[in-house]
Motif scaffolding. Sequence first.
Motif, PDB file in Angstrom:
ATOM      1  N   VAL A  59       0.970  -1.354   0.023  1.00  0.00           N
ATOM      2  CA  VAL A  59      -0.074  -0.120   0.003  1.00  0.00           C
ATOM      3  C   VAL A  59       0.862   1.075  -0.055  1.00  0.00           C
ATOM      4  CG1 VAL A  59      -1.896   1.188   1.369  1.00  0.00           C
ATOM      5  CG2 VAL A  59      -1.808  -1.159   1.276  1.00  0.00           C
ATOM      6  N   HIS A  60       0.976   2.026  -0.921  1.00  0.00           N
ATOM      7  CA  HIS A  60       1.741   3.154  -1.028  1.00  0.00           C
ATOM      8  C   HIS A  60       0.713   4.404  -1.636  1.00  0.00           C
ATOM      9  CE1 HIS A  60       1.987   0.925  -5.050  1.00  0.00           C
ATOM     10  NE2 HIS A  60       2.068   2.294  -5.365  1.00  0.00           N
ATOM     11  N   ILE A  61       1.472   5.401  -1.788  1.00  0.00           N
ATOM     12  CA  ILE A  61       0.746   6.702  -2.155  1.00  0.00           C
ATOM     13  C   ILE A  61       1.445   7.439  -3.443  1.00  0.00           C
ATOM     14  CG2 ILE A  61      -0.312   7.238   0.032  1.00  0.00           C
ATOM     15  CD1 ILE A  61       2.178   9.167   0.300  1.00  0.00           C
ATOM     16  N   SER A  62       0.602   8.141  -4.220  1.00  0.00           N
ATOM     17  CA  SER A  62       1.146   8.821  -5.424  1.00  0.00           C
ATOM     18  C   SER A  62       0.350  10.330  -5.266  1.00  0.00           C
ATOM     19  CB  SER A  62       0.708   8.191  -6.735  1.00  0.00           C
ATOM     20  OG  SER A  62      -0.380   7.809  -6.917  1.00  0.00           O
ATOM     21  N   PHE A  63       1.108  11.194  -6.349  1.00  0.00           N
ATOM     22  CA  PHE A  63       0.325  12.473  -6.280  1.00  0.00           C
ATOM     23  C   PHE A  63       0.256  12.910  -7.516  1.00  0.00           C
ATOM     24  CE2 PHE A  63       2.172  12.042  -2.159  1.00  0.00           C
ATOM     25  CZ  PHE A  63       1.328  12.547  -1.268  1.00  0.00           C
ATOM     26  N   PRO A  64      -0.622  12.475  -8.371  1.00  0.00           N
ATOM     27  CA  PRO A  64      -0.858  12.671  -9.760  1.00  0.00           C
ATOM     28  C   PRO A  64      -1.204  14.231 -10.046  1.00  0.00           C
ATOM     29  CG  PRO A  64      -2.950  11.601  -9.128  1.00  0.00           C
ATOM     30  CD  PRO A  64      -1.944  11.418  -8.116  1.00  0.00           C
ATOM     31  N   ILE A  65      -0.853  14.990 -10.886  1.00  0.00           N
ATOM     32  CA  ILE A  65      -1.250  16.106 -11.394  1.00  0.00           C
ATOM     33  C   ILE A  65      -1.333  16.243 -12.798  1.00  0.00           C
ATOM     34  CG2 ILE A  65       1.085  17.173 -11.283  1.00  0.00           C
ATOM     35  CD1 ILE A  65      -0.148  19.895 -10.761  1.00  0.00           C
ATOM     36  N   LYS A  66      -2.461  16.940 -13.450  1.00  0.00           N
ATOM     37  CA  LYS A  66      -2.969  16.920 -14.794  1.00  0.00           C
ATOM     38  C   LYS A  66      -2.944  18.227 -15.302  1.00  0.00           C
ATOM     39  CE  LYS A  66      -5.683  12.494 -14.091  1.00  0.00           C
ATOM     40  NZ  LYS A  66      -6.893  11.737 -14.257  1.00  0.00           N
ATOM     41  N   PHE A  67      -2.471  18.260 -16.357  1.00  0.00           N
ATOM     42  CA  PHE A  67      -2.679  19.739 -17.571  1.00  0.00           C
ATOM     43  C   PHE A  67      -3.256  19.482 -18.691  1.00  0.00           C
ATOM     44  CE2 PHE A  67       1.228  19.516 -14.692  1.00  0.00           C
ATOM     45  CZ  PHE A  67       1.112  20.635 -13.779  1.00  0.00           C
ATOM     46  N   GLY A  68      -4.483  19.934 -18.886  1.00  0.00           N
ATOM     47  CA  GLY A  68      -5.125  19.684 -20.277  1.00  0.00           C
ATOM     48  C   GLY A  68      -6.149  20.716 -20.682  1.00  0.00           C
ATOM     49  N   VAL A  69      -6.686  20.463 -21.896  1.00  0.00           N
ATOM     50  CA  VAL A  69      -7.620  21.476 -22.308  1.00  0.00           C
ATOM     51  C   VAL A  69      -8.826  20.599 -22.893  1.00  0.00           C
ATOM     52  CG1 VAL A  69      -5.901  23.166 -23.339  1.00  0.00           C
ATOM     53  CG2 VAL A  69      -6.605  21.175 -24.813  1.00  0.00           C
ATOM     54  N   GLY A  70      -9.702  21.080 -22.948  1.00  0.00           N
ATOM     55  CA  GLY A  70     -10.861  20.615 -23.409  1.00  0.00           C
ATOM     56  C   GLY A  70     -12.232  21.602 -23.687  1.00  0.00           C
ATOM     57  N   GLU A  71     -13.339  20.972 -23.583  1.00  0.00           N
ATOM     58  CA  GLU A  71     -14.778  21.750 -23.879  1.00  0.00           C
ATOM     59  C   GLU A  71     -15.843  21.455 -22.469  1.00  0.00           C
ATOM     60  OE1 GLU A  71     -16.963  22.408 -28.006  1.00  0.00           O
ATOM     61  OE2 GLU A  71     -17.409  20.669 -26.975  1.00  0.00           O
ATOM     62  N   VAL A  72     -16.218  22.395 -22.437  1.00  0.00           N
ATOM     63  CA  VAL A  72     -17.464  22.267 -21.362  1.00  0.00           C
ATOM     64  C   VAL A  72     -18.920  22.677 -22.248  1.00  0.00           C
ATOM     65  CG1 VAL A  72     -17.146  24.711 -20.448  1.00  0.00           C
ATOM     66  CG2 VAL A  72     -18.358  22.957 -19.508  1.00  0.00           C
ATOM     67  N   GLU A  84     -26.866  24.713 -25.078  1.00  0.00           N
ATOM     68  CA  GLU A  84     -27.377  26.208 -25.159  1.00  0.00           C
ATOM     69  C   GLU A  84     -25.915  26.980 -25.361  1.00  0.00           C
ATOM     70  OE1 GLU A  84     -29.317  29.683 -24.302  1.00  0.00           O
ATOM     71  OE2 GLU A  84     -30.031  27.651 -24.692  1.00  0.00           O
ATOM     72  N   ASP A  85     -24.940  26.364 -24.856  1.00  0.00           N
ATOM     73  CA  ASP A  85     -23.753  27.200 -25.127  1.00  0.00           C
ATOM     74  C   ASP A  85     -22.384  26.289 -24.783  1.00  0.00           C
ATOM     75  OD1 ASP A  85     -21.714  28.904 -25.997  1.00  0.00           O
ATOM     76  OD2 ASP A  85     -21.895  30.304 -23.908  1.00  0.00           O
ATOM     77  N   HIS A  86     -21.399  26.454 -25.246  1.00  0.00           N
ATOM     78  CA  HIS A  86     -20.184  25.493 -25.122  1.00  0.00           C
ATOM     79  C   HIS A  86     -18.984  26.489 -25.136  1.00  0.00           C
ATOM     80  CE1 HIS A  86     -18.501  25.401 -29.348  1.00  0.00           C
ATOM     81  NE2 HIS A  86     -19.790  26.072 -29.440  1.00  0.00           N
ATOM     82  N   SER A  87     -17.827  26.112 -24.339  1.00  0.00           N
ATOM     83  CA  SER A  87     -16.706  26.819 -24.373  1.00  0.00           C
ATOM     84  C   SER A  87     -15.458  26.011 -24.340  1.00  0.00           C
ATOM     85  CB  SER A  87     -16.884  27.951 -23.095  1.00  0.00           C
ATOM     86  OG  SER A  87     -15.724  28.488 -22.986  1.00  0.00           O
ATOM     87  N   PHE A 129      -9.735  22.245 -11.380  1.00  0.00           N
ATOM     88  CA  PHE A 129      -9.766  23.692 -11.640  1.00  0.00           C
ATOM     89  C   PHE A 129      -9.875  23.770 -13.390  1.00  0.00           C
ATOM     90  CE2 PHE A 129      -7.088  23.458  -8.074  1.00  0.00           C
ATOM     91  CZ  PHE A 129      -7.581  24.619  -7.396  1.00  0.00           C
ATOM     92  N   LEU A 130     -11.159  24.394 -13.722  1.00  0.00           N
ATOM     93  CA  LEU A 130     -11.409  24.419 -14.965  1.00  0.00           C
ATOM     94  C   LEU A 130     -11.470  26.153 -15.362  1.00  0.00           C
ATOM     95  CD1 LEU A 130     -14.508  22.140 -15.696  1.00  0.00           C
ATOM     96  CD2 LEU A 130     -12.049  21.833 -16.205  1.00  0.00           C
ATOM     97  N   LEU A 131     -10.438  26.431 -16.188  1.00  0.00           N
ATOM     98  CA  LEU A 131     -10.372  27.890 -16.449  1.00  0.00           C
ATOM     99  C   LEU A 131     -10.500  28.389 -17.565  1.00  0.00           C
ATOM    100  CD1 LEU A 131      -6.375  27.460 -14.957  1.00  0.00           C
ATOM    101  CD2 LEU A 131      -8.756  28.116 -13.818  1.00  0.00           C
ATOM    102  N   GLY A 132     -10.890  29.647 -17.867  1.00  0.00           N
ATOM    103  CA  GLY A 132     -11.181  30.211 -19.192  1.00  0.00           C
ATOM    104  C   GLY A 132     -12.316  30.136 -19.811  1.00  0.00           C
ATOM    105  N   HIS A 133     -13.298  29.363 -19.187  1.00  0.00           N
ATOM    106  CA  HIS A 133     -14.730  29.116 -19.865  1.00  0.00           C
ATOM    107  C   HIS A 133     -15.426  30.405 -19.870  1.00  0.00           C
ATOM    108  CE1 HIS A 133     -16.745  28.829 -15.959  1.00  0.00           C
ATOM    109  NE2 HIS A 133     -15.791  28.120 -15.539  1.00  0.00           N
ATOM    110  N   ASP A 134     -16.450  30.232 -20.590  1.00  0.00           N
ATOM    111  CA  ASP A 134     -17.298  31.587 -20.821  1.00  0.00           C
ATOM    112  C   ASP A 134     -18.648  31.438 -21.394  1.00  0.00           C
ATOM    113  OD1 ASP A 134     -18.279  34.169 -20.936  1.00  0.00           O
ATOM    114  OD2 ASP A 134     -17.328  34.802 -22.946  1.00  0.00           O
TER     115      ASP A 134
END
Length: 222
Positions: free
Chosen positions: A120-133, A155-158, A187-192
Amino acid sequence: MKIRHIIAGALLFVLPQLAMAQQEDEQRTIFQRPEGKECVDVGFEGGFTIGGGSVDGRATFKGGIEAGVIIGHGVEFGLYGSGFVTEREADKQLDNDKYQFDCITGGLFVKPIIAYKSPVHISFPIKFGVGEVTYSDDAWADYDDYHYRSRSNREDHSVVCEVEPGARVELNVTKNFHISLGVSYKFLLGHDLEYYDTKASIISSDGLNSLFYGVTFSFGQF
């Protein structure tokens, strides 16, 4: 004559030393241990995650896949894809029709791994990505001038950028199969996102930031 003798003596001393150094100090690669010629272990894994959380106060399902290369059992680099969908809720701005948030993202991740030899051990993933909401409903569709609006789809997408740090407790079930229990904060950043008719914001700039939990099933050579 003395200068010639000195130069000849120096060459006779230096050249054998260079030859010995060439034999002993072979070129090293980034995967080679400094103290010897043994290469650092390189493994790989692929897996999928099933989980959930709450986005904008709505129950949310989240899923994803990932694949990466593990260097020296201590850190993994790879690619991922993930998405979530919220429950549908009535929107007063849209005649109380029920709408939901959908999000798909993908990108790169890095995952430090602590005490990999332990069952039993631990890990600390961190993700960096782009996409659409997307803010969507399945009610109806129409045409307005030359702009096509399909509320049966959205109705809208970003476009969004994503940063998602997390922590996992990993269980070594077998040498080639791990199960991980984890939490992360997306954290989802930059959506409008805006309403089509009024151009008012559908959700605040930080309204989609959310805590998620899940279980990951991984297969590979760890």
